[in-house]
Design an enzyme around this catalytic site. Structure first.
Site, PDB file in Angstrom:
ATOM      1  N   ASP A 156      18.383  -4.894   6.745  1.00  0.00           N
ATOM      2  CA  ASP A 156      19.083  -3.644   6.493  1.00  0.00           C
ATOM      3  C   ASP A 156      18.620  -3.084   5.151  1.00  0.00           C
ATOM      4  OD1 ASP A 156      20.793  -1.560   6.948  1.00  0.00           O
ATOM      5  OD2 ASP A 156      22.633  -2.677   6.556  1.00  0.00           O
ATOM      6  N   LEU A 199       0.813  -1.208   0.000  1.00  0.00           N
ATOM      7  CA  LEU A 199       0.000   0.000   0.000  1.00  0.00           C
ATOM      8  C   LEU A 199       0.849   1.262   0.000  1.00  0.00           C
ATOM      9  CD1 LEU A 199      -2.736  -1.035   2.611  1.00  0.00           C
ATOM     10  CD2 LEU A 199      -2.810  -1.260   0.121  1.00  0.00           C
TER      11      LEU A 199
END
Length: 567
Positions: A367, A317
């Site tokens: 990361d 989204l």
């Protein structure tokens, strides 16, 4: 002037690296004193050094030069001078990245060729030249017990051992289980990296044992107990264990060395399947890791012909995600508009990603690496991907005759989305492990003071080793920023409709309805981690994080530990 500024840039880099080294060098004392909150503060401070140093250097240049009135020959001369300064520099590769950052900042990361920036390295680094600066070699004519004694004469800590004799015996027994007598008798070389690797509450010695036709990597893992005595927790000799310790969901190590290229090269020999840029990042040189990644990316493009396409999984989204099927990363772009359910802004999303970067990721949060004006060959982009990007991320795009330029994106390690994994996997044990891992992932993130927010299983990935990692950060916050409440107990079917709900209210009893979909998986999650569905659990985590308690989650199989302890 070009020569002068080249020297000044290098001076700024050297100052920055001294600052980096000073913080890194303090890791030993913080470990010995059990200063775990200071350890986390130091990690955040070290991450911020680079941007401050680049800003200072750019400001100096603007005070001396009308940047945009200089022609290309000026910048070419500046790079040539800078390159000469790097010929004997022990951190030449990091200094190249620093230079690139300066040029990028001056010209807003517009396209430059290798004659102005270090798109390619100034020279090919040949490992071994500085090996003696980073390696201790041990006498191989001694016994195993004597070898360990010599190690702990070299690596001293200002701490008493909890039980030195027990630890030496545990180390010896573990190695003798791994190598038989003939192998031990054939040992030709034992090498250990001089710097100790510090992270969180742990310290690691990393080396290798060389025999004819075989090299055995090893890691000695050390912790401290509540009385601040040191003990050896494990001897790891499997490359997979090493790979997990250096995993992409872990915080960066504190490793005190003036020769990072040599340390990275040695680690690459121990873990040949680990990407070189990942090793630099694990050492705390995340900016140079981005440089090495980009060079690796260009090389991969030259040696492949597949097409960039939308990444598999449920459409997000907030983010548009795509990938190159033969390459092990995904590219994530913030959409121009979010769904009505997302009451957030673009800047909020960026701040969430920054929060993760500055947090202890405890092996559970991927990361991410931020890039601006990242270039893709237009003829390698699937037409339907281009159309979807135009429809969702138009403000981030610039399209030329032959390139797609994305003004801002994140790059992240590719994983299998957990929702797809649960649909495709048929092995019941693996499914059970994945659900258990999901619960552990949520709990460990929370104990690291991060509330994951949107805990739908589509926002988690699973690695090849079966470890679940969180990777969708747009709704995260600190644990203190949420109010965990009980659902009202009422016979009125409309009670929930009239419930007064504040923006920061969370009802854990509802988690079971959306974390995983199928009832079968819900039942497993409730049986293993049912406390996640209670407000009491989350309030207790809030109390723990409010005290500033620092957690330590062992980054290797607990079965490898010499003794089970609470850490």
């Amino acid at each position: 002037m070009a020569n002068k500024i080249a020297f000044q840039i290098l001076t700024h880099f050297d100052k920055s690296y001294r600052w980096f080294t000073r913080i890194t060098r303090g890791a030993k004392e913080r470990f010995e004193n059990g200063e775990w909150q200071a350890t986390q503060i130091a990690s955040r401070e070290r991450l911020n050094i680079y941007e401050k140093s680049v800003s200072d250097a750019v400001a100096d240049i603007y005070h001396q030069v009308e940047v945009h009135q200089r022609d290309r020959s000026f910048w070419q001369q500046m790079k040539e001078t800078y390159t000469r300064h790097l010929e004997t520099h022990p951190q030449f590769e990091l200094a190249e990245t620093f230079y690139n950052s300066i040029i990028g900042r001056l010209f807003r990361h517009q396209s430059f060729e290798n004659d102005v920036m270090f798109v390619l390295p100034s020279r090919c680094y040949l490992p071994g030249r500085d090996r003696a600066q980073v390696i201790n070699s041990l006498d191989t004519t001694t016994t195993v017990a004597e070898m360990y004694e010599s190690i702990y004469k070299l690596y001293r800590f200002n701490l008493a051992f909890e039980d030195r004799q027990r630890d030496m015996e545990s180390l010896e027994n573990a190695l003798r289980k791994r190598l038989n007598k003939a192998q031990l008798a054939s040992v030709e070389l034992v090498e250990i990296l001089k710097p100790v690797f510090y992270r969180g509450k742990s310290a690691y010695l990393i080396g290798r044992i060389c025999m004819p036709g075989e090299t055995l990597p090893f890691v000695i893992s050390m912790h401290t107990n509540n009385s601040q005595e040191i003990y050896v927790d494990a001897l790891l000799t499997d490359r997979q264990d090493l790979s997990v310790i250096f995993g992409f969901a872990r915080s960066y190590f504190m490793v005190d060395t003036q020769y990072p290229a040599e340390v990275a090269a040695f680690l690459q020999e121990l873990m040949p399947n680990k990407k070189h840029f990942e090793l630099y990042m694990s050492l705390g040189h995340h900016k140079h890791g981005k440089t090495v990644f980009f060079r690796n990316y260009l090389q991969h493009l030259d040696n492949s012909n597949d097409i960039f396409e939308r990444a598999p999984g449920t459409r997000g989204l907030v983010m548009m995600v795509f990938h190159l099927p033969t390459y092990g990363v995904v590219f994530k772009i913030i959409k121009d508009e979010f769904a009505e359910s997302k009451k957030i802004t673009r800047e909020h999303v960026k701040e969430c990603y920054k929060l993760v970067k500055n947090s202890d990721r405890v092996g559970r949060m991927a990361d991410t690496h931020e890039y601006v004006n990242f270039r893709f060959p237009l003829n390698r982009m699937a037409p339907e991907l281009i159309e979807e990007l135009k429809a969702t991320c138009a403000s981030s795009l610039e399209i030329t005759d032959d390139e797609l330029i994305i003004k801002h994106l994140y790059i992240e390690r590719k994983m299998t989305p957990l929702n797809l994994y649960l649909l495709q996997e048929t092995n019941e044990d693996k499914l059970h492990n994945a659900i258990n891992e999901l619960g552990l992932c949520i709990k460990q993130i929370a104990l690291a003071n991060i509330f994951p927010g949107d805990m739908l299983h589509k926002n988690f990935g699973i690695t090849k080793g079966g470890r679940v990692i969180f990777y969708d950060y747009d709704e995260i916050c600190l644990m203190k920023d949420r109010n965990f409440r009980e659902l009202p107990k009422s016979d009125d079917p409309y009670a929930l409709d009239t419930l007064s709900v504040a923006p920061n209210d969370v009802f854990p009893e509802q988690f079971e309805h959306f974390i995983v979909g199928k009832k079968k998986f819900k039942d497993i999650l409730k049986s293993l981690h049912g406390d996640l569905m209670t407000p009491e659990y989350w309030r207790e985590v809030q109390r723990i994080t409010a005290r500033g308690d620092v957690q330590n989650f062992t980054p290797y199989n607990p079965a490898m530990r010499f003794q089970l302890r609470e850490t």
